[in-house]
Design an enzyme around this catalytic site. Structure first.
Site, PDB file in Angstrom:
ATOM      1  CE  LYS A 183       8.488  11.294  -3.535  1.00  0.00           C
ATOM      2  NZ  LYS A 183       7.566  12.275  -4.140  1.00  0.00           N
ATOM      3  CE  LYS A 191       1.704  16.458   1.223  1.00  0.00           C
ATOM      4  NZ  LYS A 191       2.399  16.903   0.026  1.00  0.00           N
ATOM      5  CE  LYS A 225       0.197   8.659   1.063  1.00  0.00           C
ATOM      6  NZ  LYS A 225      -0.173   9.575   0.026  1.00  0.00           N
TER       7      LYS A 225
HETATM    8  P1  AMP Z   1       3.996  11.771  -4.343  1.00  0.00           P
HETATM    9  O1  AMP Z   1       5.216  11.098  -3.812  1.00  0.00           O
HETATM   10  O2  AMP Z   1       2.972  12.060  -3.288  1.00  0.00           O
HETATM   11  O3  AMP Z   1       4.286  12.951  -5.224  1.00  0.00           O
HETATM   12  O4  AMP Z   1       3.273  10.686  -5.272  1.00  0.00           O
HETATM   13  C1  AMP Z   1       3.614  10.493  -6.626  1.00  0.00           C
HETATM   14  C2  AMP Z   1       2.867   9.346  -7.245  1.00  0.00           C
HETATM   15  O5  AMP Z   1       3.153   8.125  -6.576  1.00  0.00           O
HETATM   16  C3  AMP Z   1       1.344   9.477  -7.208  1.00  0.00           C
HETATM   17  O6  AMP Z   1       0.815   8.933  -8.405  1.00  0.00           O
HETATM   18  C4  AMP Z   1       0.953   8.652  -6.034  1.00  0.00           C
HETATM   19  O7  AMP Z   1      -0.364   8.166  -6.129  1.00  0.00           O
HETATM   20  C5  AMP Z   1       1.960   7.523  -6.104  1.00  0.00           C
HETATM   21  N1  AMP Z   1       2.204   6.962  -4.777  1.00  0.00           N
HETATM   22  C6  AMP Z   1       2.794   7.593  -3.725  1.00  0.00           C
HETATM   23  N2  AMP Z   1       2.859   6.779  -2.654  1.00  0.00           N
HETATM   24  C7  AMP Z   1       2.308   5.599  -3.043  1.00  0.00           C
HETATM   25  C8  AMP Z   1       2.080   4.343  -2.384  1.00  0.00           C
HETATM   26  N3  AMP Z   1       2.450   4.145  -1.117  1.00  0.00           N
HETATM   27  N4  AMP Z   1       1.485   3.352  -3.094  1.00  0.00           N
HETATM   28  C9  AMP Z   1       1.115   3.542  -4.379  1.00  0.00           C
HETATM   29  N5  AMP Z   1       1.294   4.699  -5.048  1.00  0.00           N
HETATM   30  C10 AMP Z   1       1.884   5.715  -4.405  1.00  0.00           C
END
Ligand code: AMP
Ligand code: TRP
Length: 329
Positions: free
Chosen positions: A198, A112, A195
């Site tokens: 968003k 980040k 990965k």
């Molecule tokens: P975030 O969008 O960063 O707040 O992520 C929220 C949740 O989604 C967390 O548990 C992350 O580990 C999971 N997560 C986000 N992106 C991925 C991805 N590409 N594959 C698997 N899990 C994800």
């Protein structure tokens, strides 16, 4: 008493298939067996600049997304992090137990600070101490998250132990990371080495839960594939492994069965049918999401009730913490 689980997602942008497969899918299964708390972590979201109206909309949309995917407000407490003040209060105390060196090693921080080089604020740096507060405030035993969060959970475990040892009191429960059964790391459709995220630059990276059927079909058509035309998973086929994982999750079929279905057929058929499978799976979720987005009162009621239940636990833990630390008079 059943064990307690807690997890959260940042209300930035739109929930995507990676969030669902890596996190929410586990929640809806675990909520039947565990006391469950699912948080919308808006305080974490402001470590990156957000437009106020967009942030507020994303908070409500994320909550509606949890519900639409099947989080049951009768079984789980769904709440917004900032509505339980104890998160920020405990985060401060935990900041004083967190070493700079530990935070410097966090890969999410490193990523980040590259993405937002013009705003590497102290909140971005101490983000894991706030996440530790989310988890430790509820004496959480299990944290179901995607693989990218494993390093944060490891740090939270160390903080809990360090705090307990320092005061020689078992105030905090040492939580465990619960990996997803399948798809711990869903990759970007445009680049299977990164990965799904968003905050990806390309609009072809992620499938959002709010994408229209046509956009979903188009994104899957344009998804990167591997060399040679065989539909199978394997270390040498990262793109197909990713697409097959998504296909398997949305249909409930095993990857082995899907591979058999596509023997002798090319990527064209595979992608068309995968697109239709995702659309079929997502349509009822979108309908449910729209219902919650159109009923502000109902969504408020869910979040109010969730916050109230969360607060009841949070105030107790914070009091315990202040007592052992010697804060107050
Ligand atoms: P975030 O969008 O960063 O707040 O992520 C929220 C949740 O989604 C967390 O548990 C992350 O580990 C999971 N997560 C986000 N992106 C991925 C991805 N590409 N594959 C698997 N899990 C994800
Ligand atoms: N850091 C997590 C992410 O980026 C979100 C999060 C904040 C979280 N607090 C949490 C996840 C507590 C699980 C438990 O995905």
């Amino acid at each position: 008493m059943s064990k307690r689980i807690l997890s959260g997602i940042q209300p930035t942008g739109h929930l995507h298939l990676g969030n669902y497969i890596g996190a929410v899918r586990q929640w809806i299964e675990l909520q039947h067996s565990y006391e469950s708390l699912f948080c919308i972590v808006d305080l974490h979201a402001i470590t990156v600049r957000q437009k106020p109206e967009e942030l507020r909309a994303a908070i409500r949309r994320t909550a509606a997304g949890y519900l639409a995917c099947g989080v049951d407000p009768e079984k789980a407490s769904i709440f917004v992090q900032s509505s339980v003040a104890e998160h920020a209060e405990l985060a401060w105390v935990l900041n004083t137990f967190t070493q700079m060196g530990e935070l410097e090693r966090m890969t999410q921080y490193k990523d980040k600070s590259k993405q937002h080089a013009q705003n590497i604020n102290a909140g971005l740096f101490t983000y894991p101490a706030l996440m530790a507060a989310d988890v430790l405030l509820y004496k959480t035993e299990l944290v179901p998250v995607g693989e990218d969060q494993k390093q944060h959970i490891e740090l939270i475990r160390n903080l809990a132990q360090r705090f307990n040892n320092h005061y020689d009191k078992p105030v905090f429960t040492v939580p465990e990371y619960v990996p997803p059964k399948q798809g711990a790391r869903i990759m970007g459709l445009d680049d299977p080495t990164k990965k799904m995220s968003k905050s990806a630059e390309s609009e072809w990276n992620a499938i959002a839960l709010t994408d229209t059927p046509d956009v979903i079909r188009k994104k899957i058509k344009r998804a990167v594939t591997d060399s040679e035309s065989e539909v199978r998973a394997g270390d040498d086929k990262p793109a197909l492994t990713n697409l097959l994982t998504i296909y398997s999750v949305v249909t409930g079929k095993s990857i082995a069965d899907l591979e058999k279905e596509y023997v002798g057929r090319g990527y064209g058929d595979f992608k068309t049918e995968l697109g239709e499978a995702v659309v079929a799976w997502i349509t009822p979720i979108q309908e449910k999401m729209a219902t919650y987005m159109n009923d502000a009162g109902e969504l408020d009621a869910v979040l109010d009730a969730g916050a109230e239940r969360a607060r009841a636990i949070a105030t107790q833990t914070l009091k315990e913490v202040y007592d052992v630390v010697g804060l107050g008079y």
